[in-house]
Write an enzyme that holds these catalytic residues in place. Structure first.
Site, PDB file in Angstrom:
ATOM      1  N   ASP A  12       2.978   7.375  -6.667  1.00 15.07           N
ATOM      2  CA  ASP A  12       1.388   7.797  -6.819  1.00 15.07           C
ATOM      3  C   ASP A  12       0.869   9.018  -6.322  1.00 15.07           C
ATOM      4  OD1 ASP A  12       0.854   4.722  -7.371  1.00 15.07           O
ATOM      5  OD2 ASP A  12       1.038   4.162  -5.738  1.00 15.07           O
ATOM      6  N   LYS A  62      -1.695  -3.739 -13.468  1.00 10.32           N
ATOM      7  CA  LYS A  62      -3.092  -4.768 -13.143  1.00 10.32           C
ATOM      8  C   LYS A  62      -3.215  -5.467 -14.257  1.00 10.32           C
ATOM      9  CE  LYS A  62      -2.009  -3.409  -8.428  1.00 10.32           C
ATOM     10  NZ  LYS A  62      -1.009  -2.576  -8.539  1.00 10.32           N
ATOM     11  N   ASP A  65      -7.889  -8.306 -18.493  1.00 12.83           N
ATOM     12  CA  ASP A  65      -9.230  -8.335 -18.694  1.00 12.83           C
ATOM     13  C   ASP A  65      -8.503 -10.289 -20.003  1.00 12.83           C
ATOM     14  OD1 ASP A  65     -10.597  -7.537 -21.251  1.00 12.83           O
ATOM     15  OD2 ASP A  65     -10.587  -5.247 -19.996  1.00 12.83           O
ATOM     16  N   GLY A 171       5.026  -2.844  -0.283  1.00 14.02           N
ATOM     17  CA  GLY A 171       3.809  -2.951   1.263  1.00 14.02           C
ATOM     18  C   GLY A 171       5.038  -3.048   1.823  1.00 14.02           C
ATOM     19  N   ALA A 174       4.419   2.013   4.475  1.00 17.96           N
ATOM     20  CA  ALA A 174       2.933   2.763   4.511  1.00 17.96           C
ATOM     21  C   ALA A 174       2.214   1.788   5.209  1.00 17.96           C
ATOM     22  CB  ALA A 174       2.376   4.126   3.810  1.00 17.96           C
ATOM     23  N   SER A 178       8.649  -4.367   6.425  1.00 15.70           N
ATOM     24  CA  SER A 178      10.308  -4.816   6.455  1.00 15.70           C
ATOM     25  C   SER A 178      10.994  -4.514   5.687  1.00 15.70           C
ATOM     26  CB  SER A 178      11.095  -4.616   7.500  1.00 15.70           C
ATOM     27  OG  SER A 178      12.933  -4.828   7.076  1.00 15.70           O
ATOM     28  N   GLY A 193       6.115   3.850  -1.327  1.00 11.13           N
ATOM     29  CA  GLY A 193       6.021   4.884  -2.968  1.00 11.13           C
ATOM     30  C   GLY A 193       5.788   5.555  -1.561  1.00 11.13           C
ATOM     31  N   ARG A 194       4.382   5.895  -0.354  1.00 11.78           N
ATOM     32  CA  ARG A 194       4.535   7.248   0.645  1.00 11.78           C
ATOM     33  C   ARG A 194       5.671   6.978   1.320  1.00 11.78           C
ATOM     34  NH1 ARG A 194      -1.024   4.936   2.422  1.00 11.78           N
ATOM     35  NH2 ARG A 194       0.031   2.844   2.177  1.00 11.78           N
TER      36      ARG A 194
END
Ligand code: NUP
Length: 215
Positions: A12, A62, A65, A171, A174, A178, A193-194
């Site tokens: 990201d 995500k 539509d 999840g 950050a 775990s 990510g982070r």
């Protein structure tokens, strides 16, 4: 997706050089690179073509539509070289069917969000997460997205989907989850990510998460 390291990088960051640097640094430790709006809105869908040279890419759009719009989105993403796409399921079976049909034509994967990992993920998703998981099975999706912040929910969702579908689980780090716990609960891959891209040593962090998952 080939299961080697059980780790998916959530890339990201918002500029090309940064993205390619992180992706190259951690390439030995990840089975896939997940890109989403932050990077693609920053750099365009062409970044996917560059990243697939490093690792298979999952596009986290995500998708949510009507079937025709979903189809057009999926076609763009798979034409750009992505190996998979993340869709929502709350839009209903016809929308999901549309994504799965395009994925089948391309030989790619669809992962359906069941319950999101952030605190607000329980507000509206919790009551429908299991129905969405059932629908993902019936529609022939490749897998679902379930929260590493709530391993007990990953366990519940695994019971519903059986062993054929994969669980990819964001999840970790950050957001407080775990890696070892959620793999034990039934996830196939963690999405991180982070903790990786904000670290001074992304490769070391990625390696540590992989080591942790040898459980
Ligand atoms: O429920 C979800 N939670 C979540 O964090 C579904 C997702 N797709 N994600 C994504 O996973 C989120 O958009 C981000 O790209 C990644 C987690 O990143 P981080 O919290 O490890 O930085």
């Amino acid at each position: 997706m080939e299961k080697k390291n059980r780790l998916i990088l959530a890339l990201d960051v918002t500029d090309r050089e940064h993205a390619l640097r992180i992706a190259n640094e951690v390439s030995d430790y990840v089975d896939s690179i997940k890109v989403g709006y932050p990077l693609v809105l920053g750099e365009g869908l062409g970044i996917v073509k560059e990243l697939v040279e490093i690792a298979p890419v999952i596009a986290d759009f995500k998708v949510a539509d009507i079937p025709n719009t979903d189809r057009l989105i999926c076609e763009h993403v798979f034409n750009a070289g992505a190996a998979g796409i993340i869709t929502h399921g709350f839009t209903g079976r016809d929308s999901l069917d549309s994504c799965v049909k395009v994925a089948n034509d391309f030989g790619t994967d669809v992962y359906v969000v069941t319950e999101m990992s952030h605190p607000g993920g329980v507000e509206f998703f919790r009551p429908v997460a299991e129905d969405i998981a059932k629908m993902a099975v019936e529609a022939g999706a490749s897998g679902v997205v379930a929260p590493a912040t709530r391993p007990e929910r990953v366990k519940d969702i695994r019971k519903i989907i059986g062993e054929e579908l994969s669980i990819i689980s964001p999840g970790v780090g950050a957001q407080g989850g775990s890696a070892a716990d959620v793999i034990r609960a039934g996830a196939d891959w963690v999405i991180v990510g982070r903790s990786i891209y904000n670290s001074d040593s992304p490769a070391e962090v990625a390696k540590k998460i992989c080591d942790e998952m040898n459980c």
